[in-house]
Structure formats: C-alpha cells, structure tokens
Design a protein around this motif. Structure first.
Motif, PDB file in Angstrom:
ATOM      1  N   MET A   1       0.843  -1.195   0.000  1.00 60.59           N
ATOM      2  CA  MET A   1       0.000   0.000   0.000  1.00 60.59           C
ATOM      3  C   MET A   1       0.883   1.252   0.000  1.00 60.59           C
ATOM      4  O   MET A   1       1.722   1.415   0.875  1.00 60.59           O
ATOM      5  N   LYS A   2       0.691   2.111  -0.990  1.00 60.33           N
ATOM      6  CA  LYS A   2       1.571   3.255  -1.179  1.00 60.33           C
ATOM      7  C   LYS A   2       0.778   4.558  -1.207  1.00 60.33           C
ATOM      8  O   LYS A   2      -0.205   4.684  -1.933  1.00 60.33           O
ATOM      9  N   LEU A   3       1.204   5.536  -0.393  1.00 61.03           N
ATOM     10  CA  LEU A   3       0.599   6.859  -0.425  1.00 61.03           C
ATOM     11  C   LEU A   3       1.278   7.693  -1.502  1.00 61.03           C
ATOM     12  O   LEU A   3       2.489   7.912  -1.473  1.00 61.03           O
ATOM     13  N   LYS A   4       0.502   8.129  -2.464  1.00 59.62           N
ATOM     14  CA  LYS A   4       1.022   8.984  -3.517  1.00 59.62           C
ATOM     15  C   LYS A   4       1.233  10.403  -2.986  1.00 59.62           C
ATOM     16  O   LYS A   4       0.461  10.889  -2.159  1.00 59.62           O
ATOM     17  N   LYS A   5       2.265  11.066  -3.486  1.00 53.77           N
ATOM     18  CA  LYS A   5       2.460  12.479  -3.177  1.00 53.77           C
ATOM     19  C   LYS A   5       1.950  13.324  -4.333  1.00 53.77           C
ATOM     20  O   LYS A   5       2.536  14.348  -4.697  1.00 53.77           O
ATOM     21  N   GLU A   6       0.859  12.871  -4.909  1.00 54.26           N
ATOM     22  CA  GLU A   6       0.233  13.586  -6.020  1.00 54.26           C
ATOM     23  C   GLU A   6      -1.262  13.333  -5.971  1.00 54.26           C
ATOM     24  O   GLU A   6      -1.722  12.378  -5.322  1.00 54.26           O
ATOM     25  N   LEU A   7      -2.019  14.182  -6.627  1.00 54.50           N
ATOM     26  CA  LEU A   7      -3.469  14.061  -6.644  1.00 54.50           C
ATOM     27  C   LEU A   7      -3.915  13.148  -7.775  1.00 54.50           C
ATOM     28  O   LEU A   7      -3.200  12.976  -8.763  1.00 54.50           O
ATOM     29  N   ASN A   8      -5.109  12.580  -7.622  1.00 49.05           N
ATOM     30  CA  ASN A   8      -5.694  11.809  -8.708  1.00 49.05           C
ATOM     31  C   ASN A   8      -6.473  12.768  -9.598  1.00 49.05           C
ATOM     32  O   ASN A   8      -7.457  13.363  -9.147  1.00 49.05           O
ATOM     33  N   PRO A   9      -6.068  12.952 -10.846  1.00 44.30           N
ATOM     34  CA  PRO A   9      -6.703  13.985 -11.678  1.00 44.30           C
ATOM     35  C   PRO A   9      -8.176  13.731 -11.965  1.00 44.30           C
ATOM     36  O   PRO A   9      -8.944  14.680 -12.125  1.00 44.30           O
ATOM     37  N   VAL A  10      -8.596  12.452 -12.020  1.00 43.19           N
ATOM     38  CA  VAL A  10     -10.009  12.162 -12.280  1.00 43.19           C
ATOM     39  C   VAL A  10     -10.858  12.597 -11.092  1.00 43.19           C
ATOM     40  O   VAL A  10     -11.841  13.330 -11.240  1.00 43.19           O
ATOM     41  N   LEU A  11     -10.489  12.149  -9.892  1.00 39.19           N
ATOM     42  CA  LEU A  11     -11.250  12.537  -8.702  1.00 39.19           C
ATOM     43  C   LEU A  11     -11.270  14.051  -8.526  1.00 39.19           C
ATOM     44  O   LEU A  11     -12.321  14.638  -8.249  1.00 39.19           O
ATOM     45  N   GLU A  12     -10.118  14.694  -8.686  1.00 37.38           N
ATOM     46  CA  GLU A  12     -10.049  16.136  -8.465  1.00 37.38           C
ATOM     47  C   GLU A  12     -10.850  16.907  -9.518  1.00 37.38           C
ATOM     48  O   GLU A  12     -11.584  17.841  -9.195  1.00 37.38           O
ATOM     49  N   THR A  13     -10.721  16.519 -10.787  1.00 43.23           N
ATOM     50  CA  THR A  13     -11.415  17.251 -11.851  1.00 43.23           C
ATOM     51  C   THR A  13     -12.920  17.098 -11.730  1.00 43.23           C
ATOM     52  O   THR A  13     -13.667  18.091 -11.771  1.00 43.23           O
ATOM     53  N   ILE A  14     -13.400  15.860 -11.577  1.00 40.81           N
ATOM     54  CA  ILE A  14     -14.840  15.646 -11.437  1.00 40.81           C
ATOM     55  C   ILE A  14     -15.325  16.240 -10.119  1.00 40.81           C
ATOM     56  O   ILE A  14     -16.408  16.838 -10.047  1.00 40.81           O
ATOM     57  N   GLY A  15     -14.522  16.103  -9.068  1.00 42.00           N
ATOM     58  CA  GLY A  15     -14.882  16.696  -7.786  1.00 42.00           C
ATOM     59  C   GLY A  15     -15.016  18.207  -7.871  1.00 42.00           C
ATOM     60  O   GLY A  15     -15.936  18.794  -7.279  1.00 42.00           O
ATOM     61  N   LEU A  16     -14.121  18.844  -8.600  1.00 39.72           N
ATOM     62  CA  LEU A  16     -14.197  20.295  -8.790  1.00 39.72           C
ATOM     63  C   LEU A  16     -15.442  20.691  -9.572  1.00 39.72           C
ATOM     64  O   LEU A  16     -16.075  21.709  -9.265  1.00 39.72           O
ATOM     65  N   CYS A  17     -15.800  19.905 -10.583  1.00 37.03           N
ATOM     66  CA  CYS A  17     -17.027  20.176 -11.339  1.00 37.03           C
ATOM     67  C   CYS A  17     -18.237  20.170 -10.404  1.00 37.03           C
ATOM     68  O   CYS A  17     -19.112  21.040 -10.496  1.00 37.03           O
ATOM     69  N   CYS A  18     -18.296  19.186  -9.504  1.00 37.03           N
ATOM     70  CA  CYS A  18     -19.404  19.094  -8.550  1.00 37.03           C
ATOM     71  C   CYS A  18     -19.333  20.230  -7.521  1.00 37.03           C
ATOM     72  O   CYS A  18     -20.356  20.807  -7.142  1.00 37.03           O
ATOM     73  N   TYR A  19     -18.126  20.544  -7.073  1.00 35.76           N
ATOM     74  CA  TYR A  19     -17.947  21.547  -6.019  1.00 35.76           C
ATOM     75  C   TYR A  19     -18.449  22.913  -6.464  1.00 35.76           C
ATOM     76  O   TYR A  19     -19.165  23.598  -5.714  1.00 35.76           O
ATOM     77  N   ILE A  20     -18.082  23.327  -7.664  1.00 33.84           N
ATOM     78  CA  ILE A  20     -18.505  24.659  -8.106  1.00 33.84           C
ATOM     79  C   ILE A  20     -20.004  24.696  -8.403  1.00 33.84           C
ATOM     80  O   ILE A  20     -20.624  25.765  -8.353  1.00 33.84           O
ATOM     81  N   LYS A  21     -20.591  23.527  -8.657  1.00 32.37           N
ATOM     82  CA  LYS A  21     -22.030  23.452  -8.925  1.00 32.37           C
ATOM     83  C   LYS A  21     -22.833  23.485  -7.634  1.00 32.37           C
ATOM     84  O   LYS A  21     -23.937  24.032  -7.589  1.00 32.37           O
ATOM     85  N   TYR A  22     -22.290  22.907  -6.563  1.00 32.48           N
ATOM     86  CA  TYR A  22     -23.017  22.769  -5.300  1.00 32.48           C
ATOM     87  C   TYR A  22     -22.212  23.297  -4.119  1.00 32.48           C
ATOM     88  O   TYR A  22     -22.248  22.731  -3.026  1.00 32.48           O
ATOM     89  N   LYS A  23     -21.498  24.374  -4.311  1.00 28.96           N
ATOM     90  CA  LYS A  23     -20.584  24.878  -3.292  1.00 28.96           C
ATOM     91  C   LYS A  23     -21.273  25.131  -1.951  1.00 28.96           C
ATOM     92  O   LYS A  23     -20.789  24.706  -0.893  1.00 28.96           O
ATOM     93  N   ASP A  24     -22.405  25.816  -1.968  1.00 29.59           N
ATOM     94  CA  ASP A  24     -23.094  26.139  -0.713  1.00 29.59           C
ATOM     95  C   ASP A  24     -23.627  24.886  -0.030  1.00 29.59           C
ATOM     96  O   ASP A  24     -23.567  24.762   1.201  1.00 29.59           O
ATOM     97  N   ASP A  25     -24.168  23.954  -0.823  1.00 31.97           N
ATOM     98  CA  ASP A  25     -24.684  22.708  -0.258  1.00 31.97           C
ATOM     99  C   ASP A  25     -23.556  21.884   0.361  1.00 31.97           C
ATOM    100  O   ASP A  25     -23.732  21.273   1.421  1.00 31.97           O
ATOM    101  N   ILE A  26     -22.414  21.860  -0.321  1.00 34.25           N
ATOM    102  CA  ILE A  26     -21.270  21.107   0.190  1.00 34.25           C
ATOM    103  C   ILE A  26     -20.773  21.723   1.491  1.00 34.25           C
ATOM    104  O   ILE A  26     -20.410  21.006   2.434  1.00 34.25           O
ATOM    105  N   ARG A  27     -20.757  23.054   1.563  1.00 34.18           N
ATOM    106  CA  ARG A  27     -20.342  23.720   2.802  1.00 34.18           C
ATOM    107  C   ARG A  27     -21.264  23.315   3.949  1.00 34.18           C
ATOM    108  O   ARG A  27     -20.799  22.938   5.036  1.00 34.18           O
TER     109      ARG A  27
END
Length: 343
Positions: A1-27
């Motif tokens: 099991m290895k911890l990456k010192k980098e982000l997963n671009p799929v999770l981050e990109t799709i997550g960002l799409c959702c975040y900007i769409k539902y920012k207040d709800d996520i907060r």
C-alpha cells in the motif's frame, strides 16, 4: 500500500465540477458532518477551507459545462450516487479514458454492479443489472435512494456507455482547468501533501476501510474532498484535512489552537516583515527576498508557511507567482484575541 504524493486527476477534476455546482450545499453538509463528530464545523470550515474555495474558484474560471451534467452530477439535496458510480469505475479502470470505444456495455454494467455493492449495497452480492426487470428490482430494494436518484440511475443503466463517455469527456475538457487551478495554488497544495505524507493515516476509520478492501494498492490524497475517506477495490483516497478534523477537539480548544498558530506565524521577524511588505502591495518571491535581504529558499519557506496558515494567497502573472496579503486573517486573529482575553 503506497501513499502517492500527487493528486488523482479524475477525482479532483470531477470533484471540482461538482464543487462549483453545489458549493453552498457542500459547505452546509461539511459543517453538519463535522458537528456530528464533536467538532465546531463552521469554525473548522472558516479556518481551513479558504484554500479549497480558492482552488475551486480558479478552476471555475476555465471550466466548460457538459450536456449530461444533470444526470451525472445528481442533485446535492438528494444524493450523488450516479456521480460516484461512474467516477469510481473510471478511477479503477483508467484505461477506459483512452479506450472507451473498445469497452463493451456488458463490461461497464459488470463494473457498475461491483461499485453498487460498495457504494449502496454494503457487503452483499453484486446485483444483476443486465435487464430492465433486474434493475427495477434492485433499486426497489434500496429504500434509502430517492425516487429522483432512482430515475437518474435507471437512465445511467439504460445507456451506460454513453454516460461513461460523457464523464470522460467532462474530465478531458476540464483537465486543463484542473491543471490551471493546481498551478495557481501549487505551493499551498505541495505543503499539504508533504504534511500528510509525514503524518500518515491517523484516523482509525480509514484502517477499517483498508481492512474492507485488502486489494487497495495505492492511496491518493485529495484536496477537493479534504475530509474524504474512501476505498475502492485497488485505490483509496484520504483527504488532506482528515487528521486535522479528527484531532480538532472542542470549540475552545480549536480557537486556542488557531490563535496560538497565528501568533506563532507572526512571532517570527521575517514573516512579520513579509506581511508588512505585502500590505503595501503584491510581490513575487525574488522581490520579497531582495527587499528583506533573505535567501530565495528562506523566503519560499516563509511564504509556504504563511500561505498554509491563511495569511497570503497567490496569483500568477507573466510566469511569476505574486503573493497577496489577506487582511481578513488579521481581523480573525484580533477577534480571537478579544474573545480569549477581553470577553
């Protein structure tokens, strides 16, 4: 099991799409979840999420919407199972991104079935999703899923390849926006990733997740979901604020920790002078080093600490990284001092 010192671009990109769409709800959802843990969710959010919001705001400036977002991104007032199922399938099968036309609908449905076991159906058997009747039967056995989400899930299962292709299109067309957001916040992000690498996984719940998914080989940190603990068949995710959230303590302890951390930042002569300099206007790293007669590495070290603790933010102009003073952080410090000693 290895911890990456980098982000997963799929999770981050799709997550960002959702975040900007539902920012207040996520907060609101984040604050409520932290409150249930005994943490003052609003204080934690106010203290730690300015970087997350800046990251999302930078992404939003380059974001491109897609016609299938309504089905794929669900609705925050219900649930987002369709988002997680499709995204998780792509994360576990990154070859789909460039080879989706060679993947059969049967393969996709089989993968979705495995994902439903983890996301919805607990430790049960993978459901049969090959026919209309079996899909209806499966969803009827999930009372926790809203009718609206069931309808969207039926759409997804009725044309799975289309929605996988759409998610991949959303990812590809917004990957430049994600890369731009990372570049705008690179120093702060690097600091959080390094901190997590040094701390490791401190929350016992994540150890339970690892036990449930013994095939996990790689753990990715997450910025856009900073309190996420999530396991798939071979990939896991651990938010950069998980350790901090579970060690945050009572409201009084939180405020005292925040106050002491801020005072420690200002007690250093160089950092104090840097903030005094930035009060006059934005500067890039070499200007700060020259004006205060600091070595460039020393200046970068201080800037990283000030950024991680919310005193400064950055903006790229003409290939240079300019640092900006955040006066709201000083106002927050003054309020905490007054509350601690004058009220």
């Amino acid at each position: 099991m290895k911890l990456k010192k980098e982000l997963n671009p799929v999770l981050e990109t799709i997550g960002l799409c959702c975040y900007i769409k539902y920012k207040d709800d996520i907060r609101e959802e984040t604050v409520e979840a932290l409150n249930r843990l005994g943490v003052d969710g609003q204080l934690f959010y106010d203290h730690n999420y300015p970087l997350i919001n800046q990251y999302a705001n930078d992404f939003a400036t380059k974001y491109e919407p897609h016609i299938d977002e309504e089905v794929l991104f669900g609705s925050m007032d219900l649930d987002m199972d369709t988002t997680y199922i499709v995204m998780a399938s792509i994360v576990e099968n990154p070859h789909w991104i460039d080879q989706v036309d060679q993947i059969s609908e049967e393969q996709i449905l089989r993968t979705f079935s495995e994902m439903f076991v983890d996301e919805i159906n607990g430790d049960g058997m993978a459901p049969d999703l090959t026919t209309l009747e079996s899909r209806i039967d499966f969803l009827n056995q999930q009372p926790e899923i809203s009718d609206s989400s069931k309808w969207k899930t039926m759409m997804l299962l009725g044309d799975p390849k289309r929605y996988v292709k759409s998610m991949i299109e959303i990812y590809k067309q917004n990957l430049p926006a994600y890369e731009y957001a990372v570049s705008k916040n690179q120093t702060a992000i690097d600091g959080l990733l390094e901190k997590l690498a040094n701390e490791g996984f401190q929350h016992a719940v994540f150890q339970d997740i690892m036990g449930k998914f013994p095939g996990i080989e790689t753990i990715y940190p997450s910025i856009i979901s900073p309190v996420l603990e999530w396991g798939l068949s071979t990939v896991g995710f651990y938010g950069v604020f998980v350790n901090k959230a579970y060690g945050y303590g009572s409201l009084q302890e939180q405020e005292k920790a925040s106050l002491l951390s801020s005072l420690k930042m200002l007690s250093d002569k160089s950092r104090f002078e840097i903030l005094a300099l930035l009060k006059k206007g934005a500067r890039y790293n070499l200007e700060i080093a020259e004006d205060l007669q600091l070595g460039a590495p020393t200046a970068s070290h201080h800037m990283n600490l000030l950024m991680t603790n919310g005193f400064v933010t950055i903006e790229k102009q003409d290939a240079k990284v300019y640092y900006h003073f955040i006066p709201e952080k000083i106002r927050e410090l003054i309020q905490l001092l007054e509350k601690q000693f004058l009220m």
